[in-house]
Design a protein around this motif. Sequence first.
Motif, PDB file in Angstrom:
ATOM      1  N   VAL A 304       0.864  -1.192   0.000  1.00 18.69           N
ATOM      2  CA  VAL A 304       0.000   0.000   0.000  1.00 18.69           C
ATOM      3  C   VAL A 304       0.899   1.239   0.000  1.00 18.69           C
ATOM      4  CG1 VAL A 304      -1.750   1.300   1.277  1.00 18.69           C
ATOM      5  CG2 VAL A 304      -1.840  -1.197   1.229  1.00 18.69           C
ATOM      6  N   PRO A 305       0.822   2.056  -1.052  1.00 14.92           N
ATOM      7  CA  PRO A 305       1.706   3.219  -1.120  1.00 14.92           C
ATOM      8  C   PRO A 305       1.561   4.112   0.119  1.00 14.92           C
ATOM      9  CG  PRO A 305       0.599   2.887  -3.213  1.00 14.92           C
ATOM     10  CD  PRO A 305      -0.033   1.937  -2.236  1.00 14.92           C
ATOM     11  N   GLY A 306       2.701   4.467   0.725  1.00 16.12           N
ATOM     12  CA  GLY A 306       2.677   5.346   1.885  1.00 16.12           C
ATOM     13  C   GLY A 306       2.637   4.620   3.212  1.00 16.12           C
ATOM     14  N   VAL A 307       2.385   3.322   3.207  1.00 19.18           N
ATOM     15  CA  VAL A 307       2.362   2.551   4.454  1.00 19.18           C
ATOM     16  C   VAL A 307       3.629   1.712   4.543  1.00 19.18           C
ATOM     17  CG1 VAL A 307       1.172   0.789   5.818  1.00 19.18           C
ATOM     18  CG2 VAL A 307      -0.155   2.461   4.517  1.00 19.18           C
ATOM     19  N   LEU A 308       4.435   2.004   5.571  1.00 14.92           N
ATOM     20  CA  LEU A 308       5.673   1.249   5.781  1.00 14.92           C
ATOM     21  C   LEU A 308       5.536   0.393   7.029  1.00 14.92           C
ATOM     22  CD1 LEU A 308       6.666   4.489   5.005  1.00 14.92           C
ATOM     23  CD2 LEU A 308       8.618   3.056   4.360  1.00 14.92           C
ATOM     24  N   LEU A 309       6.373  -0.623   7.113  1.00 18.76           N
ATOM     25  CA  LEU A 309       6.284  -1.553   8.232  1.00 18.76           C
ATOM     26  C   LEU A 309       7.682  -1.729   8.804  1.00 18.76           C
ATOM     27  CD1 LEU A 309       4.267  -3.447   9.624  1.00 18.76           C
ATOM     28  CD2 LEU A 309       4.763  -5.136   7.882  1.00 18.76           C
ATOM     29  N   ALA A 310       7.777  -1.673  10.132  1.00 15.61           N
ATOM     30  CA  ALA A 310       9.085  -1.831  10.779  1.00 15.61           C
ATOM     31  C   ALA A 310       8.947  -2.772  11.962  1.00 15.61           C
ATOM     32  CB  ALA A 310       9.604  -0.470  11.252  1.00 15.61           C
ATOM     33  N   GLY A 311       9.997  -3.498  12.244  1.00 18.37           N
ATOM     34  CA  GLY A 311      10.026  -4.353  13.427  1.00 18.37           C
ATOM     35  C   GLY A 311       9.429  -5.724  13.183  1.00 18.37           C
ATOM     36  N   ASP A 312       9.070  -6.385  14.291  1.00 15.75           N
ATOM     37  CA  ASP A 312       8.636  -7.780  14.217  1.00 15.75           C
ATOM     38  C   ASP A 312       7.331  -7.961  13.450  1.00 15.75           C
ATOM     39  OD1 ASP A 312      10.846  -8.720  15.483  1.00 15.75           O
ATOM     40  OD2 ASP A 312       9.846  -9.303  17.347  1.00 15.75           O
ATOM     41  N   GLY A 313       6.588  -6.879  13.243  1.00 16.13           N
ATOM     42  CA  GLY A 313       5.366  -6.961  12.450  1.00 16.13           C
ATOM     43  C   GLY A 313       5.631  -7.381  11.021  1.00 16.13           C
ATOM     44  N   ALA A 314       6.887  -7.228  10.560  1.00 13.27           N
ATOM     45  CA  ALA A 314       7.236  -7.615   9.195  1.00 13.27           C
ATOM     46  C   ALA A 314       7.914  -8.973   9.152  1.00 13.27           C
ATOM     47  CB  ALA A 314       8.155  -6.554   8.574  1.00 13.27           C
ATOM     48  N   GLY A 315       8.076  -9.615  10.297  1.00 11.13           N
ATOM     49  CA  GLY A 315       8.816 -10.875  10.389  1.00 11.13           C
ATOM     50  C   GLY A 315       9.679 -10.823  11.638  1.00 11.13           C
ATOM     51  N   ILE A 316       9.705 -11.912  12.390  1.00 11.26           N
ATOM     52  CA  ILE A 316      10.314 -11.874  13.715  1.00 11.26           C
ATOM     53  C   ILE A 316      11.830 -11.781  13.626  1.00 11.26           C
ATOM     54  CG2 ILE A 316      10.524 -13.085  15.917  1.00 11.26           C
ATOM     55  CD1 ILE A 316       7.650 -12.038  15.085  1.00 11.26           C
ATOM     56  N   ALA A 317      12.389 -10.732  14.234  1.00 14.02           N
ATOM     57  CA  ALA A 317      13.842 -10.567  14.208  1.00 14.02           C
ATOM     58  C   ALA A 317      14.384 -10.068  15.544  1.00 14.02           C
ATOM     59  CB  ALA A 317      14.251  -9.612  13.088  1.00 14.02           C
ATOM     60  N   GLY A 318      13.528  -9.728  16.490  1.00 13.21           N
ATOM     61  CA  GLY A 318      13.997  -9.306  17.809  1.00 13.21           C
ATOM     62  C   GLY A 318      14.104  -7.802  17.961  1.00 13.21           C
ATOM     63  N   ALA A 319      14.266  -7.360  19.211  1.00 11.13           N
ATOM     64  CA  ALA A 319      14.179  -5.940  19.558  1.00 11.13           C
ATOM     65  C   ALA A 319      15.240  -5.093  18.856  1.00 11.13           C
ATOM     66  CB  ALA A 319      14.296  -5.776  21.077  1.00 11.13           C
ATOM     67  N   GLU A 320      16.482  -5.561  18.855  1.00 14.66           N
ATOM     68  CA  GLU A 320      17.567  -4.732  18.314  1.00 14.66           C
ATOM     69  C   GLU A 320      17.394  -4.540  16.810  1.00 14.66           C
ATOM     70  OE1 GLU A 320      17.913  -7.295  20.314  1.00 14.66           O
ATOM     71  OE2 GLU A 320      18.801  -6.481  22.155  1.00 14.66           O
ATOM     72  N   ALA A 321      17.086  -5.650  16.118  1.00 16.76           N
ATOM     73  CA  ALA A 321      16.850  -5.551  14.672  1.00 16.76           C
ATOM     74  C   ALA A 321      15.613  -4.695  14.389  1.00 16.76           C
ATOM     75  CB  ALA A 321      16.687  -6.941  14.070  1.00 16.76           C
ATOM     76  N   ALA A 322      14.618  -4.784  15.280  1.00 18.43           N
ATOM     77  CA  ALA A 322      13.393  -4.006  15.096  1.00 18.43           C
ATOM     78  C   ALA A 322      13.700  -2.512  15.143  1.00 18.43           C
ATOM     79  CB  ALA A 322      12.371  -4.367  16.170  1.00 18.43           C
ATOM     80  N   ALA A 323      14.508  -2.100  16.130  1.00 15.02           N
ATOM     81  CA  ALA A 323      14.845  -0.682  16.253  1.00 15.02           C
ATOM     82  C   ALA A 323      15.563  -0.198  14.992  1.00 15.02           C
ATOM     83  CB  ALA A 323      15.708  -0.454  17.494  1.00 15.02           C
ATOM     84  N   LEU A 324      16.474  -1.018  14.468  1.00 16.06           N
ATOM     85  CA  LEU A 324      17.203  -0.620  13.263  1.00 16.06           C
ATOM     86  C   LEU A 324      16.265  -0.532  12.064  1.00 16.06           C
ATOM     87  CD1 LEU A 324      20.236  -2.871  14.114  1.00 16.06           C
ATOM     88  CD2 LEU A 324      20.332  -0.364  13.908  1.00 16.06           C
ATOM     89  N   SER A 325      15.312  -1.457  11.972  1.00 15.97           N
ATOM     90  CA  SER A 325      14.371  -1.397  10.844  1.00 15.97           C
ATOM     91  C   SER A 325      13.438  -0.197  10.991  1.00 15.97           C
ATOM     92  CB  SER A 325      13.596  -2.705  10.699  1.00 15.97           C
ATOM     93  OG  SER A 325      12.652  -2.846  11.734  1.00 15.97           O
ATOM     94  N   GLY A 326      13.178   0.226  12.238  1.00 15.01           N
ATOM     95  CA  GLY A 326      12.397   1.440  12.450  1.00 15.01           C
ATOM     96  C   GLY A 326      13.113   2.659  11.891  1.00 15.01           C
ATOM     97  N   ARG A 327      14.422   2.724  12.128  1.00 16.73           N
ATOM     98  CA  ARG A 327      15.210   3.860  11.594  1.00 16.73           C
ATOM     99  C   ARG A 327      15.236   3.844  10.073  1.00 16.73           C
ATOM    100  NH1 ARG A 327      17.519   6.812  15.473  1.00 16.73           N
ATOM    101  NH2 ARG A 327      17.517   5.844  17.534  1.00 16.73           N
ATOM    102  N   ILE A 328      15.390   2.639   9.503  1.00 18.70           N
ATOM    103  CA  ILE A 328      15.448   2.513   8.044  1.00 18.70           C
ATOM    104  C   ILE A 328      14.107   2.934   7.427  1.00 18.70           C
ATOM    105  CG2 ILE A 328      15.652   0.825   6.164  1.00 18.70           C
ATOM    106  CD1 ILE A 328      17.614  -0.738   8.107  1.00 18.70           C
ATOM    107  N   ALA A 329      13.001   2.482   7.997  1.00 19.87           N
ATOM    108  CA  ALA A 329      11.680   2.839   7.461  1.00 19.87           C
ATOM    109  C   ALA A 329      11.431   4.338   7.592  1.00 19.87           C
ATOM    110  CB  ALA A 329      10.588   2.054   8.187  1.00 19.87           C
ATOM    111  N   ALA A 330      11.864   4.926   8.710  1.00 21.36           N
ATOM    112  CA  ALA A 330      11.653   6.364   8.903  1.00 21.36           C
ATOM    113  C   ALA A 330      12.446   7.167   7.870  1.00 21.36           C
ATOM    114  CB  ALA A 330      12.059   6.769  10.319  1.00 21.36           C
TER     115      ALA A 330
END
Lengths: 478, 100
Positions: A304-330
């Motif tokens: 969906v254009p404009g909707v990004l997903l970060a963290g375990d909601g996109a696949g389980i990877a744990g807290a540290e990886a989730a925080a990094l994916s949050g930065r990447i999505a932002a």
Amino acid sequence: MTALPRDAYDVVVVGAGPAGMAAAAEAATARVSVLVADDNPAAGGQVWRAAAAGPLADGRVLGKDYAAGGGAATRAFAGLAGAVDHLPRAQVWHLDDRLELGLTLPDCGGAAVVRAGRVVLATGALERPVPVPGWTLPGLMSVGAAQTALKAHGMVPDGRYALAGCGPLLWLYAAQAAAAGAPPALVLDTTPRENRRVAARHLPAFLLSPYARKGLPLLLRARRAVPVVAGVDGFRIERASGGVRLFWTRGQRGEDSATFAAVLLHHGVTPNLNLAVAAGCGLGWQEANACFAPRTDCWGRTTVPGVLLAGDGAGIAGAEAAALSGRIAALAALADLRAVSEAERDGRAAPFRAERARWLRGRPFLDTLYRPAPRFRSAAPDAVACRCEEVTGAQVAEAARLGATGPNQLKAWLRCGMGPCQGRMCGLTVTETIATARGVTPAEVGYLRLRAPVRPVTLAQVASLPRTEAERRAVERL
Amino acid sequence: MFRRLPDAAAAARELPFTLDGEPVSGREGDTVAAALLALGRRAFRRTAVSGAERGPWCLMGVCHDCLVTIDGAGNAQSCLVPLRAGMAVETQRGRREVGR
């Protein structure tokens, strides 16, 4: 709070766990407006719940990853107060492809609609259902629930209790409860023996990942502190005087049993995907973790254009990886909004990607080792599959034999997925039970189609939304 | 069903509330669900379909098995509602009733 400070934000983040907090921090580096809406009374999500100010925030019981990592992240997020609007205890019940969100406001019985330039979903994970006979009885609870009681309230089970299942969280909780002076009386380990052989080839990569440093000492500590029965291939629970009776089997041995005040179950975690699905995000089946997850590109963009997903909601990877994916999505959201250039986005994301890759190296080993056996992922005939509508595994299998091809047909036939939890507790079970009955893959069966409102909202809350004169006339046909 | 670790119990102020009309107390920082669990409650409600007893499963807002009636309003997710002094908490029997 009876109204939001504004009705439109450049970036709306849903969820204030590791991914959501990091996404907000990264978004706030540019001059954009940011809203973080979250279910919980305080930021931290599930993994870092109460890490800044909880009763066990010192880490003696919960460990230094929680106290130092979670404490620092939640304090840093609190420091964003001027730059980020944080709305706790708000439930987001609607998101559509126009990037409009509907949310409930805490304590006033009200609701609000906000428009977003970009949406970052950081809705995290939830525990996989454990559809064995008796799992709905009082005295049964998920391991994650017991850990929430420990983190947020400094509480442990009262009396002799057992853990049953598999996964990193089960061992983490066993170690934490032991450190609190309340170890489980028994752990039934359902890790399938054949998983070890398959997982072995991922072991070198795991040993090179930060998970090894974190996980191995923890596992040893937990196994020393509690009696473990390994190789459990089936279990069930019955009501008993003084609590519940737990029955289990191992290979050719007969059934063993014991009575406990409480039994805590866990079979890993899977993405919490209701809001993403309701928004129209396309899903894919993740075989390694036996779950569905919204499909995303390397920036976390969904279909969906404009909707990004970060963290375990996109696949389980744990807290540290989730925080990094949050930065990447932002960063991707900021570049889409022209708040940073694409060159700057790529440059700033590079170190986050490298660090995230280090964490992800450890996942294939954990995913394959702790993948629950198929018999635990389908509902047994005499087990409740759908807790809300009280539908059994036998009913689901029978419907599949009669020609129901997928979970969406079962909504009409049996109402599974139609209760208040909206399929969060039965979605995967129903798909896997149908797949087993039909002899096809879960990917072929597909997942529940989910629609707004994805959280409970009253008519009074919907009616409280501000509306224009034109909208009123359109409905009243004046 | 749960007990408070001594340090956690000592730190927080008591909050009086009623549970099915009985005066009881929880602690500041409790959710309604946490307060009930610390009072020894295992079943929070009876289901709408079969009337079976249920208690909380997830404590994170997902399972909807911890539903109770709070101050006359049914279907409250007790794991998400902070406990306040003076609350009237009731076991929910079956569906939420009209007007409650």
